[in-house]
Design a protein around this motif. Structure first.
Motif, PDB file in Angstrom:
ATOM      1  N   GLY A   4      30.396  10.800 -26.876  1.00 29.19           N
ATOM      2  CA  GLY A   4      29.699  10.478 -25.635  1.00 29.19           C
ATOM      3  C   GLY A   4      28.942   9.164 -25.638  1.00 29.19           C
ATOM      4  O   GLY A   4      28.159   8.890 -24.729  1.00 29.19           O
ATOM      5  N   LEU A   5      29.173   8.327 -26.652  1.00 27.38           N
ATOM      6  CA  LEU A   5      28.431   7.072 -26.756  1.00 27.38           C
ATOM      7  C   LEU A   5      29.252   5.845 -26.359  1.00 27.38           C
ATOM      8  O   LEU A   5      28.806   4.715 -26.554  1.00 27.38           O
ATOM      9  CB  LEU A   5      27.906   6.897 -28.193  1.00 27.38           C
ATOM     10  CG  LEU A   5      26.859   7.919 -28.635  1.00 27.38           C
ATOM     11  CD1 LEU A   5      26.550   7.748 -30.114  1.00 27.38           C
ATOM     12  CD2 LEU A   5      25.604   7.788 -27.802  1.00 27.38           C
ATOM     13  N   ASN A   6      30.434   6.033 -25.820  1.00 20.76           N
ATOM     14  CA  ASN A   6      31.276   4.885 -25.491  1.00 20.76           C
ATOM     15  C   ASN A   6      30.640   3.984 -24.433  1.00 20.76           C
ATOM     16  O   ASN A   6      30.809   2.762 -24.488  1.00 20.76           O
ATOM     17  CB  ASN A   6      32.678   5.334 -25.076  1.00 20.76           C
ATOM     18  CG  ASN A   6      33.511   5.752 -26.268  1.00 20.76           C
ATOM     19  OD1 ASN A   6      33.116   5.547 -27.411  1.00 20.76           O
ATOM     20  ND2 ASN A   6      34.667   6.350 -26.010  1.00 20.76           N
ATOM     21  N   ASP A   7      29.891   4.570 -23.497  1.00 22.24           N
ATOM     22  CA  ASP A   7      29.201   3.726 -22.514  1.00 22.24           C
ATOM     23  C   ASP A   7      28.146   2.858 -23.199  1.00 22.24           C
ATOM     24  O   ASP A   7      28.002   1.672 -22.896  1.00 22.24           O
ATOM     25  CB  ASP A   7      28.553   4.571 -21.416  1.00 22.24           C
ATOM     26  CG  ASP A   7      29.570   5.160 -20.448  1.00 22.24           C
ATOM     27  OD1 ASP A   7      30.724   4.655 -20.403  1.00 22.24           O
ATOM     28  OD2 ASP A   7      29.220   6.122 -19.727  1.00 22.24           O
ATOM     29  N   ASN A  73      41.853   7.433 -23.827  1.00 22.40           N
ATOM     30  CA  ASN A  73      41.542   8.366 -24.906  1.00 22.40           C
ATOM     31  C   ASN A  73      40.172   7.994 -25.471  1.00 22.40           C
ATOM     32  O   ASN A  73      40.010   6.928 -26.056  1.00 22.40           O
ATOM     33  CB  ASN A  73      42.621   8.280 -25.989  1.00 22.40           C
ATOM     34  CG  ASN A  73      42.360   9.221 -27.151  1.00 22.40           C
ATOM     35  OD1 ASN A  73      41.220   9.444 -27.553  1.00 22.40           O
ATOM     36  ND2 ASN A  73      43.427   9.760 -27.697  1.00 22.40           N
ATOM     37  N   PRO A  74      39.178   8.880 -25.316  1.00 23.15           N
ATOM     38  CA  PRO A  74      37.817   8.550 -25.766  1.00 23.15           C
ATOM     39  C   PRO A  74      37.711   8.205 -27.247  1.00 23.15           C
ATOM     40  O   PRO A  74      36.940   7.340 -27.631  1.00 23.15           O
ATOM     41  CB  PRO A  74      37.009   9.810 -25.444  1.00 23.15           C
ATOM     42  CG  PRO A  74      37.779  10.489 -24.368  1.00 23.15           C
ATOM     43  CD  PRO A  74      39.225  10.175 -24.630  1.00 23.15           C
ATOM     44  N   GLU A  75      38.477   8.866 -28.098  1.00 23.73           N
ATOM     45  CA  GLU A  75      38.427   8.566 -29.535  1.00 23.73           C
ATOM     46  C   GLU A  75      38.996   7.184 -29.828  1.00 23.73           C
ATOM     47  O   GLU A  75      38.459   6.449 -30.648  1.00 23.73           O
ATOM     48  CB  GLU A  75      39.174   9.627 -30.337  1.00 23.73           C
ATOM     49  CG  GLU A  75      38.371  10.898 -30.545  1.00 23.73           C
ATOM     50  CD  GLU A  75      37.022  10.675 -31.211  1.00 23.73           C
ATOM     51  OE1 GLU A  75      36.955  10.023 -32.265  1.00 23.73           O
ATOM     52  OE2 GLU A  75      36.006  11.154 -30.667  1.00 23.73           O
ATOM     53  N   VAL A  79      36.924   3.830 -31.345  1.00 20.53           N
ATOM     54  CA  VAL A  79      37.373   2.997 -32.458  1.00 20.53           C
ATOM     55  C   VAL A  79      37.467   1.538 -32.019  1.00 20.53           C
ATOM     56  O   VAL A  79      36.999   0.636 -32.723  1.00 20.53           O
ATOM     57  CB  VAL A  79      38.730   3.503 -33.013  1.00 20.53           C
ATOM     58  CG1 VAL A  79      39.343   2.509 -33.976  1.00 20.53           C
ATOM     59  CG2 VAL A  79      38.553   4.860 -33.671  1.00 20.53           C
ATOM     60  N   GLN A  80      38.053   1.314 -30.862  1.00 21.16           N
ATOM     61  CA  GLN A  80      38.207  -0.066 -30.390  1.00 21.16           C
ATOM     62  C   GLN A  80      36.854  -0.701 -30.078  1.00 21.16           C
ATOM     63  O   GLN A  80      36.613  -1.858 -30.442  1.00 21.16           O
ATOM     64  CB  GLN A  80      39.107  -0.122 -29.164  1.00 21.16           C
ATOM     65  CG  GLN A  80      39.413  -1.560 -28.757  1.00 21.16           C
ATOM     66  CD  GLN A  80      40.460  -1.641 -27.675  1.00 21.16           C
ATOM     67  OE1 GLN A  80      40.734  -0.683 -26.975  1.00 21.16           O
ATOM     68  NE2 GLN A  80      41.053  -2.812 -27.530  1.00 21.16           N
ATOM     69  N   LEU A  81      35.967   0.029 -29.439  1.00 21.06           N
ATOM     70  CA  LEU A  81      34.641  -0.515 -29.133  1.00 21.06           C
ATOM     71  C   LEU A  81      33.871  -0.839 -30.413  1.00 21.06           C
ATOM     72  O   LEU A  81      33.182  -1.864 -30.484  1.00 21.06           O
ATOM     73  CB  LEU A  81      33.853   0.457 -28.256  1.00 21.06           C
ATOM     74  CG  LEU A  81      34.296   0.517 -26.795  1.00 21.06           C
ATOM     75  CD1 LEU A  81      33.680   1.718 -26.088  1.00 21.06           C
ATOM     76  CD2 LEU A  81      33.957  -0.774 -26.065  1.00 21.06           C
ATOM     77  N   ARG A  82      34.001   0.004 -31.427  1.00 25.59           N
ATOM     78  CA  ARG A  82      33.338  -0.282 -32.707  1.00 25.59           C
ATOM     79  C   ARG A  82      33.880  -1.572 -33.321  1.00 25.59           C
ATOM     80  O   ARG A  82      33.123  -2.372 -33.861  1.00 25.59           O
ATOM     81  CB  ARG A  82      33.523   0.881 -33.673  1.00 25.59           C
ATOM     82  CG  ARG A  82      32.622   2.046 -33.386  1.00 25.59           C
ATOM     83  CD  ARG A  82      32.852   3.154 -34.374  1.00 25.59           C
ATOM     84  NE  ARG A  82      31.783   4.140 -34.309  1.00 25.59           N
ATOM     85  CZ  ARG A  82      31.804   5.275 -34.983  1.00 25.59           C
ATOM     86  NH1 ARG A  82      32.813   5.574 -35.774  1.00 25.59           N
ATOM     87  NH2 ARG A  82      30.809   6.119 -34.885  1.00 25.59           N
TER      88      ARG A  82
END
Length: 179
Positions: A4-7, A73-75, A79-82
């Motif tokens: 839930g931290l992608n935003d 895909n949230p997962e 990974v990409q945002l990290r």
């Protein structure tokens, strides 16, 4: 399962990239017009080095994965945002270091101009110019990787930014050494 931290990650990417853009803008505005005799002086060489480094940072390709977009895909997004956070943080670190060094070079140039007041350097200027050169060297010695990292972290923390997934200084240095 997504955390839930992608935003928050996406906002952090935007924050880091805004800082990076601002640093790039400052570095692109550097202007020095040394005479032929002054061209190789330490401060002018430093300013050229900083602007060259800024161009290289901007021209470097994204160091993250070349995989396709995460397609909802949230997962995969996580990974990409990290990866983007790490790449952007490394670029911002390098720009901050170049900025601090360039700022020292600008102060050196201003000191030199203040000492010379439009005159050619002569023996009466020697001690003041030597002092300006020494001040530049001392300031550059103080611009350590730890100092650069601390200026960025302090600024981010003071603004209440989410720093949970920012790379550590050790990680940044390891990435820089591997490139």
């Amino acid at each position: 399962m997504s955390d839930g931290l992608n935003d928050a990650r996406a906002i952090r990417v935007a924050e880091i990239m805004t800082d990076f853009r601002n640093l790039q803008y400052y570095l692109s505005q550097l202007s020095a017009s040394p005479t032929a005799e002054e061209y190789y002086l330490e401060g002018y060489a430093l300013l050229r080095q900083c602007t060259d480094e800024a161009r290289q940072i901007l021209a470097a390709p994204f160091a993250g994965s070349t995989a396709s977009s995460p397609s909802g895909n949230p997962e995969q997004e996580k990974v990409q945002l990290r990866r983007i956070i790490v790449d952007a943080a490394v670029r911002r670190f390098r720009c901050q270091r170049a900025y601090l060094r360039a700022h020292a070079g600008q102060r050196w140039m201003n000191s030199r101009n203040s000492i010379l007041r439009g005159q050619k350097p002569n023996a009466s200027h020697f001690s003041a110019l030597a002092a300006a050169d020494n001040a530049l060297r001392m300031e550059l010695l103080a611009i350590t990787d730890e100092h650069v990292n601390n200026t960025l972290r302090s600024q981010d923390a003071a603004q209440g930014k989410w720093l949970a997934e920012d790379p550590s200084l050790a990680q940044i240095l390891q990435i820089l050494m591997s490139r």
